[in-house]
Design a protein around this motif. Structure first.
Motif, short mmCIF file in Angstrom:
data_model
loop_
_atom_site.label_atom_id
_atom_site.label_comp_id
_atom_site.label_asym_id
_atom_site.label_seq_id
_atom_site.Cartn_x
_atom_site.Cartn_y
_atom_site.Cartn_z
N ARG A 1 -16.13 -21.31 28.21
CA ARG A 1 -17.25 -22.30 28.23
C ARG A 1 -17.03 -23.51 28.50
O ARG A 1 -17.74 -24.06 28.83
CB ARG A 1 -17.73 -22.11 26.44
CG ARG A 1 -17.95 -20.85 26.11
CD ARG A 1 -18.87 -20.03 26.58
NE ARG A 1 -20.11 -20.75 26.94
CZ ARG A 1 -21.10 -20.48 27.84
NH1 ARG A 1 -20.77 -19.21 28.76
NH2 ARG A 1 -22.04 -21.12 28.25
N VAL B 1 -14.54 -15.97 27.74
CA VAL B 1 -14.52 -17.12 27.04
C VAL B 1 -14.26 -18.37 28.01
O VAL B 1 -13.33 -18.96 27.83
CB VAL B 1 -14.13 -17.19 25.56
CG1 VAL B 1 -14.96 -16.36 24.49
CG2 VAL B 1 -12.60 -16.40 25.75
N ARG C 1 -29.44 -22.32 46.17
CA ARG C 1 -29.02 -23.40 45.39
C ARG C 1 -27.91 -24.17 46.08
O ARG C 1 -27.76 -25.19 46.02
CB ARG C 1 -28.88 -23.11 43.75
CG ARG C 1 -30.14 -22.90 42.92
CD ARG C 1 -29.84 -22.05 41.81
NE ARG C 1 -28.37 -22.60 41.18
CZ ARG C 1 -28.32 -24.05 40.66
NH1 ARG C 1 -29.47 -24.74 40.26
NH2 ARG C 1 -27.47 -24.45 40.16
N ASP D 1 -21.50 -19.21 35.07
CA ASP D 1 -22.66 -18.25 35.04
C ASP D 1 -22.20 -16.87 34.78
O ASP D 1 -22.71 -16.10 33.84
CB ASP D 1 -23.35 -18.14 36.59
CG ASP D 1 -23.99 -19.69 36.87
OD1 ASP D 1 -23.90 -20.29 36.00
OD2 ASP D 1 -24.36 -19.73 38.07
N ALA E 1 -16.47 -26.28 30.69
CA ALA E 1 -16.70 -26.52 32.07
C ALA E 1 -16.00 -27.75 32.61
O ALA E 1 -15.92 -28.75 31.91
CB ALA E 1 -18.05 -26.35 32.19
N THR F 1 -21.70 -16.53 30.88
CA THR F 1 -23.01 -16.41 30.37
C THR F 1 -23.60 -15.23 30.39
O THR F 1 -24.06 -14.35 29.43
CB THR F 1 -24.03 -17.51 30.97
OG1 THR F 1 -23.70 -18.63 30.96
CG2 THR F 1 -25.27 -17.17 30.30
N LEU F 2 -23.45 -14.51 31.63
CA LEU F 2 -23.87 -13.11 31.70
C LEU F 2 -23.11 -12.36 30.94
O LEU F 2 -23.61 -11.24 30.24
CB LEU F 2 -23.56 -12.78 32.96
CG LEU F 2 -24.77 -13.36 34.18
CD1 LEU F 2 -24.32 -12.97 35.58
CD2 LEU F 2 -26.05 -12.66 33.97
N ARG G 1 -30.68 -16.47 45.00
CA ARG G 1 -31.09 -17.90 44.39
C ARG G 1 -29.82 -18.53 44.48
O ARG G 1 -29.88 -19.83 44.55
CB ARG G 1 -31.27 -17.53 42.84
CG ARG G 1 -32.81 -16.84 42.97
CD ARG G 1 -33.69 -17.82 42.55
NE ARG G 1 -35.02 -17.30 42.27
CZ ARG G 1 -35.40 -16.65 40.95
NH1 ARG G 1 -34.57 -16.58 40.20
NH2 ARG G 1 -36.67 -16.13 41.26
N ASP G 2 -28.65 -18.09 44.15
CA ASP G 2 -27.17 -18.92 44.15
C ASP G 2 -27.23 -19.46 45.48
O ASP G 2 -26.76 -20.42 45.71
CB ASP G 2 -26.13 -18.22 43.45
CG ASP G 2 -24.95 -18.63 43.22
OD1 ASP G 2 -25.11 -19.65 42.49
OD2 ASP G 2 -23.91 -18.51 44.18
N ARG H 1 -25.69 -30.12 36.81
CA ARG H 1 -25.47 -29.69 38.01
C ARG H 1 -26.68 -29.57 38.72
O ARG H 1 -27.78 -30.08 38.45
CB ARG H 1 -25.13 -27.71 37.66
CG ARG H 1 -23.72 -28.01 36.91
CD ARG H 1 -23.17 -26.41 37.27
NE ARG H 1 -23.61 -25.59 36.32
CZ ARG H 1 -23.53 -24.35 36.34
NH1 ARG H 1 -22.90 -23.81 37.01
NH2 ARG H 1 -24.22 -23.30 35.44
N GLY H 2 -26.58 -29.01 40.01
CA GLY H 2 -27.71 -28.83 40.85
C GLY H 2 -27.53 -29.57 41.99
O GLY H 2 -26.72 -30.60 42.14
N GLY I 1 -22.92 -34.55 33.66
CA GLY I 1 -22.65 -33.03 33.42
C GLY I 1 -23.99 -32.32 33.97
O GLY I 1 -23.64 -31.15 33.80
#
Lengths: 891, 243
Positions: free
Chosen positions: A889, A887, A490, A778, A891, A781-782, A486-487, A411-412, A409
């Protein structure tokens, strides 16, 4: 083999079909991106094929029901022709025969076939404003052979030589109705009565008239044409008639052309395609393919990431990298084939629907609906290929992914490739070097185009590196922009193609824009007025033998006075024998070199008498005018020269060219002269003479009529033009309005901007909305840490700006190189050096070396690099739902 | 309990219904709860008992179907979406099981996120974030990106973000769920320390030994608080027969 292939692809294709159905939005995006170019090319290919009436399609229009059409010209000895002589393959040679073929000979040679004579020409008839050109045909419209050339729509066919039929365009243009008479513009022609409306089966929107032989007064100067019936005319009969000096269009030969080895050798190899055109088409296809691949690429990249986990699971259960790759490529196969087939079908439908509109805009009747299958199949293949290429990079990457990391799980994104920036730099360097070489070499526009493609490809490969660098520099930016940069850095697999698509588009647009605006700058800078600003001049038309047509200057003056009562008219008097058959040489005594390398004759002649017309000559200073007037008053000739010399006499020779090509001297005088240097400007004439000197050189006559002293509007210009065209002299009227910025120049830039805008917008929006769907966790989360609902909009807008701006800026920089390079050969003139003239004398005034003119359309560049990305960002900001996923969460 | 202080979080007869008619699920049925400054409350219960719903409602990520939720005396029902977002930026900090951090931002930037979103200048926000990281002993992580950190480090950064500034309520949803037990303990010790410094915290967990760090354990089953107790031997709470 096929069985194994099917087995290998069956499962991936099934999975791909379901996957495509599951992610409808992304699939639709890919479908649209690929189907649109396919649709556009298909539709235009069909429209072009339908508009072009091929030899075989148009044979009934050309021959009616006849088997052949035979043209015999009195001074042709032997004809060498291809299957269809109207398509250019035609050579004539040899001395003319004693007696040209006539109808009886023709009928005898073709086994007693019936013939009917046909005459075609163009004549001018009186219209409301003057005279209008009309396509005229004389033939026996009652002969069955001519059936199919004209369709009667109302009224009746002519029954005698005083009657004709005309098409609707003629009646509209000349303001006539059935029953009226056609008035010829030239004196002495017949004026037949229009008894019916008949449309030509070839010409649609220009005026056409047809009637029995003699009805329209057609003079074909000896050329005779017949339509021939009877049996089909074979290729050997055609060759036989060719030997007798006839050109033959045979129905059976055009429909079933003889093999190439039976065509006359003299014609050489026909039908070869110009390699330059092939190269240009290849370049365009390559760029469009690149663009589609780059635009569709991000969608596949996101798809690959979505499937990363299931593909990792496949790998963990033993799938080979090839199988993993295949499962992603299968999506491309599914979407690509649906898009290609759908695009072709929609393109055909669009073309069919657009046909009535095309017909309305076209001057001739269209052929039957025609689908050029070969190009359409090529487009189909293109669609499929673009999908496969777009999926290739993501497929290769996903096959190389770290299975453990994905399953855990994490990412990157993988590190950026080390090879592609090197290759990119290399390509870019090659492109720049190529552009520089192309700029310095003549006739190298195509070379520069290839260099431009290299530049663009290099840039595409450098985009990931640029994005990575930007990501490092983002620290000081405001939060949403920082996030977006940055996104973008990435998630290179989806950002880089979008940025590259924008860059490629902008580079192309900037290149073409620099070319177009430099060209316009050259036209503006090198423009030479023919007359003083705002003046006009009436000059007579020329006969076919090069004589100025005779006509009444009083009548011309009346026409001008009617349209421009305020204006002053001045007759321009010139030497009488300055016509197509004689010329005047002006040189320094003892030299054969003309004193002037180039001069105009906008005033009607280039050896003028008196100074009356000089007011209308452009670019002469008051001091020069004064000198000219003084010289003329003193009885001296005024000579316009490239350079002034120490001489104060001039040698003037009038030479006449006889019919057999020899020249004879009409007059030669050495006259007292004053030299006026004109430098690089075009002289209004080469010689001005006081009346007494002019008489020594022969008769004089009026050569033109200068109109000045009052503003000349467009409407007045048109009225005078039509009025003098209707006179016996068939004159024309020219008004100097200075350099007229071609509407085309502006339109070209606008079209370029629009094209760029559409592609930039498309690329940016695609990438942005893919990024948004990717950024869901993301954003959640924000939201959890209290981002306001606007944050989503801000991020979307920033992302759109980053993609648009980075792409456009890169593209503009890269586009400058080939753009400036191509402007050099495009706008340089006379760079090969001066003239030399026989006799060893080197012309002192070599043709002026001008250019290169370089003009960067900064407004266009600014619009593309700054305005467009901001606009896109604004559009994205407005279109994005502001609601954050709260909500999400899981993923 | 600490009845003298004002409750940082107060839920009063909160109901939450998901879906309609046939698909209707009663996630919470009349839950009342008060959490005071310095208190760490553990919420336990089997899957689907409404633990996570309780947390999302407490932070204003979700709204109750009926009942009231007050954070620091403000009724969330009276706030619009933007108002609730402001509340999360200023008063409430969330810590989730995973996917806590924004991968495009560094640790410091992640910790500074609520402040930056609230309009605090970047430099000041970074200062506060570094302070929060420092208090938790992870200053050295400041300039790392999430994918350059271990799960435990990420979770600690998430706690730093939850407490940065003057926020007094931390809502943690299984903050140790994705961590090994040793790292998990460390994260909990950190959370406990914050509470001892005055922060109120609600932590959803399904591990009894984590509940041992709490001042109080609330046990949910089918959306109802079936037990609320001071820290008994946690295992007792898991056996309904011991009620």
């Amino acid at each position: 083999m096929t069985g194994r292939l099917a087995a290998r692809w069956a499962l991936p294709l099934r999975v791909a079909r379901r996957e495509a159905w599951r992610s409808k939005g992304r699939s639709l995006l890919v479908l649209v991106l690929i189907a649109l170019p396919v649709l556009a090319v298909t539709a235009s290919a069909v429209v072009v094929a339908t508009t072009q009436v091929s030899g075989a399609e148009g044979i009934d229009r050309r021959l009616g029901t006849a088997q052949a059409r035979v043209d015999v010209s009195p001074d042709i000895g032997r004809v060498v022709q291809g299957a269809d002589p109207d398509q250019g393959a035609l050579i004539t040679e040899g001395p003319a025969p004693q007696r040209p073929l006539d109808a009886a000979d023709l009928s005898r040679r073709l086994g007693g076939a019936p013939t009917t004579e046909l005459r075609q020409s163009q004549a001018r008839f009186v219209s409301d404003d003057g005279a209008a050109p009309v396509e005229t045909t004389e033939l026996d419209l009652g002969d069955p052979l001519t059936r199919g050339l004209f369709d009667l729509t109302s009224g009746r066919w002519p029954s005698g030589p005083g009657e004709v039929v005309a098409n609707q365009a003629l009646l509209d243009r000349l303001g006539l109705a059935v029953g009226d008479r056609l008035e010829p513009a030239a004196e002495g022609g017949p004026s037949p009565r229009v008894v019916g409306v008949a449309e030509s089966t070839t010409v649609r929107s220009s005026p056409v008239a047809a009637g029995p032989l003699g009805s329209l007064g057609i003079d074909t100067s000896g050329l005779r044409s017949w339509l021939v019936g009877g049996d089909p005319v074979t290729w050997s009969e055609v060759r036989g008639l060719n030997r007798a000096g006839a050109v033959v269009v045979s129905r059976s030969v055009v429909l079933d052309p003889p093999p190439a080895d039976q065509l006359p050798d003299e014609l050489g190899v026909t039908g070869t395609t110009d390699p330059v055109i092939v190269a240009v088409v290849a370049l365009v296809v390559a760029m469009v393919l690149l663009e589609v691949v780059l635009l569709a690429g991000p969608a596949f990249a996101v798809g690959a990431k979505r499937q990363a986990r299931s593909l990792a699971l496949m790998s963990s259960s033993g799938a080979t990298p090839a199988q993993v790759r295949r499962s992603l490529l299968a999506t491309a196969v599914v979407l690509g084939s649906v898009a290609a087939v759908g695009g072709v079908l929609l393109g055909l439908a669009l073309a069919a629907a657009a046909m009535p509109l095309v017909q309305r805009l076209s001057a001739s009747w269209l052929g039957p609906f025609d689908v050029p299958w070969l190009p359409v199949l090529a487009v189909l293949a293109f669609g499929l290929l673009s999908a496969l290429l777009a999926a290739l990079a993501p497929a290769v990457m996903v096959a190389r992914q770290d299975v453990v990391a994905v399953l855990a799980g994490r990412r990157g994104e993988a590190r950026p490739s080390r090879v592609s920036p090197v290759v990119g730099t290399l390509l870019l360097a090659l492109g720049v070097a190529g552009s520089a070489y192309g700029a310095l070499t003549r006739g190298s526009e195509l070379f520069i185009a290839f260099a431009a493609v290299l530049c663009v490809l290099g840039t595409v490969l450098l985009v990931p590196l640029v994005l990575a660098l930007l990501g490092r520099l983002a620290r000081r930016l405001p939060l949403v922009v920082r996030y977006a940069v940055r996104d973008a850095a990435r998630q290179r697999s989806r950002t880089a193609p979008a940025v590259a698509a924008v860059a490629a588009t902008v580079a192309g647009v900037v290149t073409l824009g620099i070319g177009a605006s430099s060209d316009a700058l050259e036209s503006r800078s090198t423009y030479q007025p023919s007359l003083a600003m705002g003046s006009g001049v009436v000059t007579p038309g020329w006969s076919e033998t090069g004589e100025p047509l005779p006509g009444s200057w009083e009548a011309a003056e009346t026409v001008v006075e009617r349209a421009l009562p305020e204006a002053r008219t001045t007759a321009v008097v010139g030497l009488g024998q300055d016509d197509g058959n004689s010329y005047t040489e002006v040189s320094r005594p003892g030299s054969s070199v003309p004193v002037l390398s180039s001069y105009g004759s906008a005033l009607g002649g280039s050896e003028l008498v008196g100074d009356e017309a000089l007011a209308a000559a452009p670019g002469l200073s008051a001091a020069t005018l004064e000198r000219v007037r003084t010289a003329l008053a003193d009885g001296r000739a005024v000579v316009f020269a490239d350079q002034t010399g120490d001489s104060d006499t001039v040698r003037v020779r009038v030479e006449r060219v006889e019919d057999d090509g020899t020249t004879s001297r009409v007059a030669q005088r050495t006259l007292p002269a004053t030299y006026v240097a004109v430098g690089a400007a075009t002289a209004p004439a080469q010689l001005l003479l006081p009346p007494e000197l002019a008489r020594e050189l022969g008769p004089t006559r009026t050569v033109g009529l200068v109109v000045d002293g009052a503003p000349i509007g467009d409407a007045q210009e048109e009225a005078v033009s039509e009025g003098v065209a209707a006179l016996g002299m068939q004159g024309s009227f020219y008004v100097e309005r200075g350099y007229q910025a071609d509407d085309e120049d502006v339109i070209v830039l606008l079209v370029l901007f629009a094209l760029g805008a559409v592609l930039v917008l498309g690329g940016t929006l695609t990438a942005t909305f893919l990024a948004l769907s990717d950024a869901r966790p993301d954003l959640a989360t924000l939201a959890a840490v209290g981002a306001s609902p606007r944050a989503r909009r801000g991020i979307a807008a920033s992302y759109a700006f980053v993609v648009g701006f980075v792409g456009a800026a890169l593209g503009a920089v890269v586009g400058l190189v080939p753009g400036l390079a191509v402007a050099v050969p495009l706008t340089s003139q006379g760079a090969d050096g001066g003239w030399t003239v026989e006799g060893g004398d080197v012309v002192s005034g070599a043709p002026p070396v001008t250019g290169p003119f370089l003009d960067v359309p900064w407004l266009l560049v600014l619009g593309l690099v700054v305005v467009l990305p901001l606009l896109t960002a604004a559009v994205v900001g407005l279109l994005t739902r502001s609601r954050l996923p709260l909500v999400a969460r899981a993923a | 309990m600490n009845a003298a202080g004002t409750a940082v979080l107060r839920l009063d007869d909160v109901h939450r219904v998901h879906g309609q008619a046939a698909t209707e699920v009663q996630a919470l049925r009349g839950v009342s709860l008060a959490v005071y400054p310095g208190e760490l409350v553990a919420v336990m219960g089997p899957s689907g008992s409404g633990k996570s719903t309780l947390l999302t409602i407490a932070g204003g990520l979700d709204s109750p179907t009926s009942g009231t939720v007050c954070v620091e005396g403000r009724d969330l029902g009276g706030l619009d979406r933007a108002g609730r977002a402001r509340l999360r930026r200023t008063s409430v900090g969330y810590v989730f099981q995973d996917f806590n951090l924004v991968p495009a931002l560094t640790a410091a930037e992640n910790a500074a996120l609520p402040l930056e979103l609230d309009g605090v200048r970047a430099r000041a926000a970074r200062g506060a974030a570094l302070a929060a990281l420092g208090e938790l002993g992870i200053e050295e992580l400041a300039d790392r990106f999430p994918d350059q950190m271990s799960g435990g480090q990420q979770q600690r950064v998430a706690i730093a973000r939850a407490v940065v500034g003057e926020r007094r309520l931390v809502l943690a949803d299984e903050p140790t769920g994705a961590l090994d037990s040793e790292t998990g303990e460390e994260v909990l010790r950190m959370l406990r320390a914050r509470c001892d410094a005055g922060t109120a915290a609600v932590m959803v967990t399904h591990e009894a030994r984590h509940a041992a760090w709490a001042d109080r354990v609330v046990f949910l089953r089918d959306g109802v608080v079936v037990d609320e107790s001071s820290p008994l031997p946690p295992t007792a709470l898991l056996e309904p027969s011991l009620r």
